[in-house]
Design an enzyme around this catalytic site. Structure first.
Site, short mmCIF file in Angstrom:
data_model
loop_
_atom_site.label_atom_id
_atom_site.label_comp_id
_atom_site.label_asym_id
_atom_site.label_seq_id
_atom_site.Cartn_x
_atom_site.Cartn_y
_atom_site.Cartn_z
N SER A 111 -17.11 -3.92 14.75
CA SER A 111 -15.85 -3.45 14.16
C SER A 111 -14.90 -2.95 15.24
O SER A 111 -13.81 -2.49 14.95
CB SER A 111 -16.13 -2.31 13.16
OG SER A 111 -16.90 -1.30 13.76
N ASN A 149 -22.81 7.91 10.36
CA ASN A 149 -22.33 7.93 8.98
C ASN A 149 -21.37 9.09 8.71
O ASN A 149 -20.33 8.91 8.08
CB ASN A 149 -23.51 7.97 8.01
CG ASN A 149 -24.36 6.72 8.11
OD1 ASN A 149 -23.96 5.75 8.75
ND2 ASN A 149 -25.53 6.73 7.49
N THR A 153 19.62 -2.23 -19.95
CA THR A 153 18.25 -2.37 -20.45
C THR A 153 18.10 -3.87 -20.68
O THR A 153 19.09 -4.54 -21.03
CB THR A 153 18.03 -1.61 -21.78
OG1 THR A 153 18.93 -2.11 -22.75
CG2 THR A 153 18.25 -0.09 -21.61
N HIS A 154 16.94 -4.40 -20.43
CA HIS A 154 16.72 -5.87 -20.48
C HIS A 154 17.65 -6.60 -19.52
O HIS A 154 17.95 -7.77 -19.72
CB HIS A 154 16.92 -6.43 -21.90
CG HIS A 154 16.27 -5.64 -22.98
ND1 HIS A 154 15.01 -5.90 -23.46
CD2 HIS A 154 16.70 -4.55 -23.67
CE1 HIS A 154 14.70 -5.03 -24.41
NE2 HIS A 154 15.72 -4.19 -24.54
N SER A 175 22.88 -17.36 7.37
CA SER A 175 22.21 -18.65 7.15
C SER A 175 22.57 -19.57 8.30
O SER A 175 23.69 -19.55 8.81
CB SER A 175 22.69 -19.25 5.83
OG SER A 175 22.52 -20.65 5.84
N LYS A 217 27.16 -17.09 4.12
CA LYS A 217 26.07 -16.29 3.53
C LYS A 217 25.67 -15.04 4.31
O LYS A 217 25.72 -15.00 5.53
CB LYS A 217 24.83 -17.17 3.35
CG LYS A 217 25.05 -18.18 2.25
CD LYS A 217 23.75 -18.75 1.78
CE LYS A 217 23.04 -17.79 0.83
NZ LYS A 217 21.75 -18.31 0.44
N ASN A 230 22.34 -12.71 3.79
CA ASN A 230 21.12 -12.66 2.96
C ASN A 230 20.41 -11.30 3.05
O ASN A 230 20.32 -10.73 4.13
CB ASN A 230 20.16 -13.77 3.38
CG ASN A 230 20.71 -15.15 3.10
OD1 ASN A 230 21.46 -15.33 2.13
ND2 ASN A 230 20.39 -16.10 3.95
N GLU A 235 14.16 -8.47 0.46
CA GLU A 235 13.20 -9.47 -0.05
C GLU A 235 11.82 -9.26 0.57
O GLU A 235 10.80 -9.40 -0.11
CB GLU A 235 13.70 -10.88 0.27
CG GLU A 235 14.97 -11.24 -0.48
CD GLU A 235 15.60 -12.50 0.10
OE1 GLU A 235 15.31 -13.58 -0.41
OE2 GLU A 235 16.38 -12.40 1.06
N TYR A 258 -24.59 5.65 2.35
CA TYR A 258 -23.82 4.71 3.16
C TYR A 258 -24.39 3.29 3.09
O TYR A 258 -25.60 3.11 3.11
CB TYR A 258 -23.80 5.17 4.64
CG TYR A 258 -23.07 4.21 5.56
CD1 TYR A 258 -21.69 4.30 5.72
CD2 TYR A 258 -23.75 3.19 6.23
CE1 TYR A 258 -21.00 3.40 6.54
CE2 TYR A 258 -23.08 2.29 7.05
CZ TYR A 258 -21.70 2.40 7.20
OH TYR A 258 -21.03 1.52 8.01
N GLN A 278 -17.75 -0.49 6.13
CA GLN A 278 -17.01 -0.78 7.36
C GLN A 278 -15.75 -1.61 7.06
O GLN A 278 -14.81 -1.63 7.84
CB GLN A 278 -17.93 -1.54 8.34
CG GLN A 278 -17.28 -1.90 9.65
CD GLN A 278 -18.32 -2.33 10.68
OE1 GLN A 278 -19.05 -1.50 11.21
NE2 GLN A 278 -18.41 -3.62 10.93
N LYS A 297 -11.53 -0.18 6.72
CA LYS A 297 -10.48 0.20 7.68
C LYS A 297 -9.32 -0.78 7.77
O LYS A 297 -8.16 -0.37 7.73
CB LYS A 297 -11.10 0.42 9.06
CG LYS A 297 -11.99 1.63 9.09
CD LYS A 297 -12.81 1.69 10.35
CE LYS A 297 -14.10 2.42 10.10
NZ LYS A 297 -15.03 1.73 9.16
N1 ARG Z 1 -18.89 1.02 12.28
C1 ARG Z 1 -19.48 1.67 11.16
C2 ARG Z 1 -18.47 1.80 10.00
O1 ARG Z 1 -17.34 1.62 10.24
C3 ARG Z 1 -19.95 3.03 11.55
C4 ARG Z 1 -21.08 3.57 10.74
C5 ARG Z 1 -22.31 2.81 11.00
N2 ARG Z 1 -23.44 3.42 10.43
C6 ARG Z 1 -24.59 2.77 10.35
N3 ARG Z 1 -25.57 3.41 9.82
N4 ARG Z 1 -24.70 1.53 10.72
O2 ARG Z 1 -18.83 2.02 8.87
#
Ligand code: ARG
Length: 462
Positions: free
Chosen positions: A28, A115, A160-161, A282, A288, A290, A295, A322, A327, A330
């Site tokens: 990660s 964790n 409205t509408h 444009s 134009k 825009n 948008e 956990y 993971q 994020k």
């Molecule tokens: N990279 C992991 C995450 O984002 C960290 C926690 C990992 N814990 C484990 N027991 N493998 O969740």
């Protein structure tokens, strides 16, 4: 079998390293390196507490602290080399710490697990993002308050509408967005209040036998209290879901605003002209201008909604505590946060810069028999008709005006009197759009005086 050596952090029982595909799916670091500040901040607080409680020596704490500060400057200077083999930000930092200070680095992870470490880092990151969102929303609200004040008397058609309904003031319309973004900001504050518990010390899931002081680390990291249940602590991503939930609602508001700006700036509506700074031309049609920024804000809401659904789906079937599935939290949150910040900033700029075409709004406000309700109300007030009968009589007046191709105010008195004999010349006083909006003084109504009072009320809020 890759022949690579096993992981230096957790590979004690492994004879060989992971397959390349395993490494790719597992790592990660490509995205969680964003958490380096929070990771170091958490480790500094943890190391101090370990020394204060006598779990590690103060010499080791000092080495750890110096090492972590060195790592912080290396990352900030761009000289730190992140390794995919070390999976994530936590192990990249710990491994570098070992290179820098030797065996003392191995004591940092006492009474801690990745964790609770990741739960802390991510919570700290989301807390910072919520604070940024709160500030950004305040700026957007301020932009709307200024426009509302400036246009408290500017009349426009209310819809409205998307059909002309009754005249309103543009200031009142702006204040509708102040209410919406004000609720978004209060959702941010609610989320901050619920997030205000420190996960550090939950360890893997069961707590620890070491005599740690969770109140000390909670305080050092700016939380009011430690979390109360170690299993929940490492399983919980509600704070991230709440961020995505409030971001999705806010995105929906931004998207509705974007849609209105797109409509208002068409030549057919002619309610607003976008500034050069927030529009594009444009390449083929020279006339134009825009509304691309609007948008794109309208479209980017889709990404935020997608992130919410993705994380809800990741979390929905997970047993406690956990699981590595978590993971995947994020990237969704990082992407949604970046998108939301950009969308709020773009809208703030557009709202501030947009030129309001007061004459165009006013002309549209008077068309489409927008004061028909005012005529019906007048018949109730002045001629004592029940509202349903007044509604019917007004319908007849609208039909008459439509047949003649004129506005209600252009119908001669004698003709109006054929519909109801109680009508007199005073009726013309309520048929203008200015009179219509000025009369709507009920609390929360559109009158210019109400708009000014609401602007003042909001400015007095923090
Ligand atoms: N990279 C992991 C995450 O984002 C960290 C926690 C990992 N814990 C484990 N027991 N493998 O969740």
């Amino acid at each position: 079998m890759t022949g690579k050596s096993s992981n230096q952090m957790w590979g004690g029982r492994f004879a060989s390293g992971p397959d390349a595909i395993m490494e790719e799916i597992n790592a990660s670091i490509a995205f969680d390196q964003k958490l380096y500040t929070q990771d170091i901040q958490g480790s500094l607080a943890h190391a101090s507490m370990l020394a204060d409680t006598g779990i590690i020596s103060s010499e080791d704490r000092d080495k750890i602290t110096d090492g972590l500060n060195t790592i912080l400057s290396e990352i900030e200077a761009g000289t730190f080399s992140f390794s995919r083999q070390l999976e994530d930000i936590h192990m990249n930092i710990e491994s570098r710490l070992t290179n820098l200070i030797g065996p003392a680095a191995g004591r940092l992870h006492t009474a801690r697990s990745r964790n609770d470490q990741v739960a802390l880092d991510f919570r700290l990151w989301v807390r910072g993002e919520l604070e940024r969102t709160q500030d950004a929303l305040s700026k957007l609200i301020d932009a709307f308050l200024d426009r509302a004040d400036e246009h408290a008397d500017t009349v426009m058609p209310g819809f409205t509408h998307l059909q002309t309904a009754q005249p309103v003031t543009f200031g009142h319309h702006c204040m509708a967005y102040v209410e919406m973004f004000g609720r978004d900001r209060s959702r941010v504050r609610d989320a901050l209040a619920r997030l205000d518990e420190c996960p550090l010390g939950a360890a893997a899931l069961a707590g620890t036998g070491f005599p740690i002081d969770r109140h000390q680390t909670a305080k050092a990291l700016g939380f009011s209290t430690p979390t109360r249940n170690s299993i929940d602590t490492v399983s919980d991503r509600d704070f991230a879901l709440e961020f995505l939930g409030l971001a999705s609602i806010c995105g929906t508001h931004l998207s509705r605003l974007a849609e209105e700006i797109v409509i208002w700036s068409t030549p057919q509506f002619g309610f607003a002209r976008l500034s050069d700074a927030f529009s594009t031309g444009s390449s083929i049609m020279p006339q134009k201008k825009n509304p691309d920024a609007a948008e794109l804000v309208r479209a980017k809401t889709g990404r935020i909604n997608g992130a919410l659904i993705a994380l809800l789906t990741v979390m929905k079937g997970l047993p406690l505590a956990y699981s590595k599935d978590m993971q995947e939290d994020k990237e969704q949150v990082f992407d949604a946060a970046e998108t939301l910040e950009l969308a709020i900033a773009a809208m703030t700029g557009m709202v501030r810069d947009m030129h309001i075409l007061v004459e165009g709004m006013k002309a549209a406000a008077g068309s489409g028999y927008s004061t028909a309700t005012d005529l019906a109300d007048w018949l109730v007030r002045e001629a004592g008709l029940p509202f349903r009968d007044a509604h019917h009589a007004t319908g007849a007046a609208v039909a008459m005006a439509e047949e003649r191709g004129c506005e209600l105010a252009a119908l001669p008195l004698a003709d109006l009197q054929t519909i109801n004999s109680a009508i007199n010349e005073k009726v013309y006083g309520v048929l203008t759009v200015e009179a219509s909006v000025a009369s709507r003084t009920s609390f929360g109504g559109t009158s210019p005086q109400n708009v000014r009072a609401q602007v003042a009320w909001w400015r007095a809020q923090s």
